[in-house]
Design a protein around this motif. Structure first.
Motif, mmCIF file in Angstrom:
data_model
loop_
_atom_site.group_PDB
_atom_site.id
_atom_site.type_symbol
_atom_site.label_atom_id
_atom_site.label_comp_id
_atom_site.label_asym_id
_atom_site.label_seq_id
_atom_site.Cartn_x
_atom_site.Cartn_y
_atom_site.Cartn_z
ATOM 1 N N THR A 117 7.185 5.477 3.314
ATOM 2 C CA THR A 117 7.016 6.374 2.168
ATOM 3 C C THR A 117 6.103 7.530 2.563
ATOM 4 O OG1 THR A 117 5.042 5.264 1.286
ATOM 5 C CG2 THR A 117 7.183 4.417 0.550
ATOM 6 N N ALA A 118 6.252 8.645 1.861
ATOM 7 C CA ALA A 118 5.414 9.815 2.143
ATOM 8 C C ALA A 118 3.944 9.484 1.906
ATOM 9 C CB ALA A 118 5.845 10.994 1.275
ATOM 10 N N PHE A 119 3.643 8.779 0.811
ATOM 11 C CA PHE A 119 2.247 8.417 0.559
ATOM 12 C C PHE A 119 1.735 7.482 1.652
ATOM 13 C CE2 PHE A 119 -0.993 5.504 -0.887
ATOM 14 C CZ PHE A 119 -1.981 6.398 -1.246
ATOM 15 N N GLY A 120 2.541 6.510 2.042
ATOM 16 C CA GLY A 120 2.134 5.580 3.089
ATOM 17 C C GLY A 120 1.817 6.287 4.392
ATOM 18 N N GLN A 121 2.604 7.297 4.737
ATOM 19 C CA GLN A 121 2.346 8.074 5.951
ATOM 20 C C GLN A 121 1.027 8.835 5.847
ATOM 21 O OE1 GLN A 121 5.824 10.519 6.478
ATOM 22 N NE2 GLN A 121 7.162 8.737 6.661
ATOM 23 N N ARG A 122 0.752 9.404 4.667
ATOM 24 C CA ARG A 122 -0.525 10.121 4.482
ATOM 25 C C ARG A 122 -1.698 9.144 4.536
ATOM 26 N NH1 ARG A 122 2.575 12.579 0.448
ATOM 27 N NH2 ARG A 122 1.349 11.609 -1.199
ATOM 28 N N LEU A 123 -1.534 7.959 3.936
ATOM 29 C CA LEU A 123 -2.589 6.952 3.958
ATOM 30 C C LEU A 123 -2.887 6.522 5.391
ATOM 31 C CD1 LEU A 123 -4.544 4.942 2.691
ATOM 32 C CD2 LEU A 123 -2.600 3.415 2.296
ATOM 33 N N ARG A 169 3.245 -2.456 8.991
ATOM 34 C CA ARG A 169 3.097 -1.017 9.224
ATOM 35 C C ARG A 169 4.384 -0.251 8.923
ATOM 36 N NH1 ARG A 169 1.089 1.881 14.760
ATOM 37 N NH2 ARG A 169 1.560 3.993 14.119
ATOM 38 N N GLU A 170 5.525 -0.836 9.298
ATOM 39 C CA GLU A 170 6.801 -0.155 9.103
ATOM 40 C C GLU A 170 7.059 0.149 7.631
ATOM 41 O OE1 GLU A 170 6.467 -3.023 10.775
ATOM 42 O OE2 GLU A 170 6.979 -2.549 12.844
ATOM 43 N N GLU A 171 6.726 -0.781 6.764
ATOM 44 C CA GLU A 171 6.925 -0.554 5.328
ATOM 45 C C GLU A 171 6.007 0.540 4.814
ATOM 46 O OE1 GLU A 171 7.537 -3.843 2.652
ATOM 47 O OE2 GLU A 171 7.855 -5.173 4.367
ATOM 48 N N LEU A 211 0.797 -1.224 0.000
ATOM 49 C CA LEU A 211 0.000 0.000 0.000
ATOM 50 C C LEU A 211 0.837 1.284 0.000
ATOM 51 C CD1 LEU A 211 -2.695 -0.985 2.642
ATOM 52 C CD2 LEU A 211 -2.910 -1.049 0.162
ATOM 53 N N HIS A 212 2.131 1.185 -0.191
ATOM 54 C CA HIS A 212 2.977 2.376 -0.075
ATOM 55 C C HIS A 212 2.995 3.249 -1.328
ATOM 56 C CE1 HIS A 212 6.127 0.323 -2.346
ATOM 57 N NE2 HIS A 212 5.839 -0.728 -1.603
#
Length: 101
Positions: free
Chosen positions: A62-68, A56-58, A11-12
C-alpha cells in the motif's frame, strides 16, 4: 535491547497503524499520530529498541505502508539507539516459533 514486534499486515492503513505503533512503543497519549510525529518520536528514543517488522511484503503493498517503511528506515538511520529488522515471509519457510523463558 528491547525488541518491539510489529506485524506489517496490520500496519498498511494509517489509522490502525498509528494506534498500534503508539501502543507498541509506549508513546505518550498526546503524540501526533502521523508520520512526522512518529519520526520525531523514533529519533528521540533514549533507549535501545529493535523494531522487528514481519510481513514486509504486505506493508509494501500500500502507498501508506511504503511511506511508513521509509519513515522507519530514515529514523533508524538517524538514531543509533534504533534498529530496524525487516522480515520477509517466504512461502516455503515454516512459521517461526517464539521461545518463552
Amino acid at each position: 535491547m528491547e525488541t518491539v514486534k510489529l506485524d506489517g499486515a496490520l500496519l498498511h492503513a494509517r489509522e490502525e497503524a498509528m494506534e498500534l505503533l503508539g501502543q507498541a512503543l509506549c508513546l505518550p497519549e498526546w503524540w501526533g499520530r502521523n508520520l512526522d510525529a512518529l519520526y520525531d518520536c523514533l529519533t528521540d528514543l533514549g533507549r535501545p529498541v529493535r523494531l522487528a517488522v514481519s510481513h514486509r511484503e504486505e506493508l509494501e503493498g500500500t502507498a501508506f505502508g511504503q511511506r511508513l517503511l521509509r519513515v522507519l528506515e530514515d529514523a533508524a538511520a538517524e538514531n543509533p539507539w534504533l534498529e530496524l529488522e525487516l522480515e520477509t515471509d517466504s512461502p516455503q519457510d515454516p512459521p517461526a516459533q517464539e521461545l518463552q523463558w
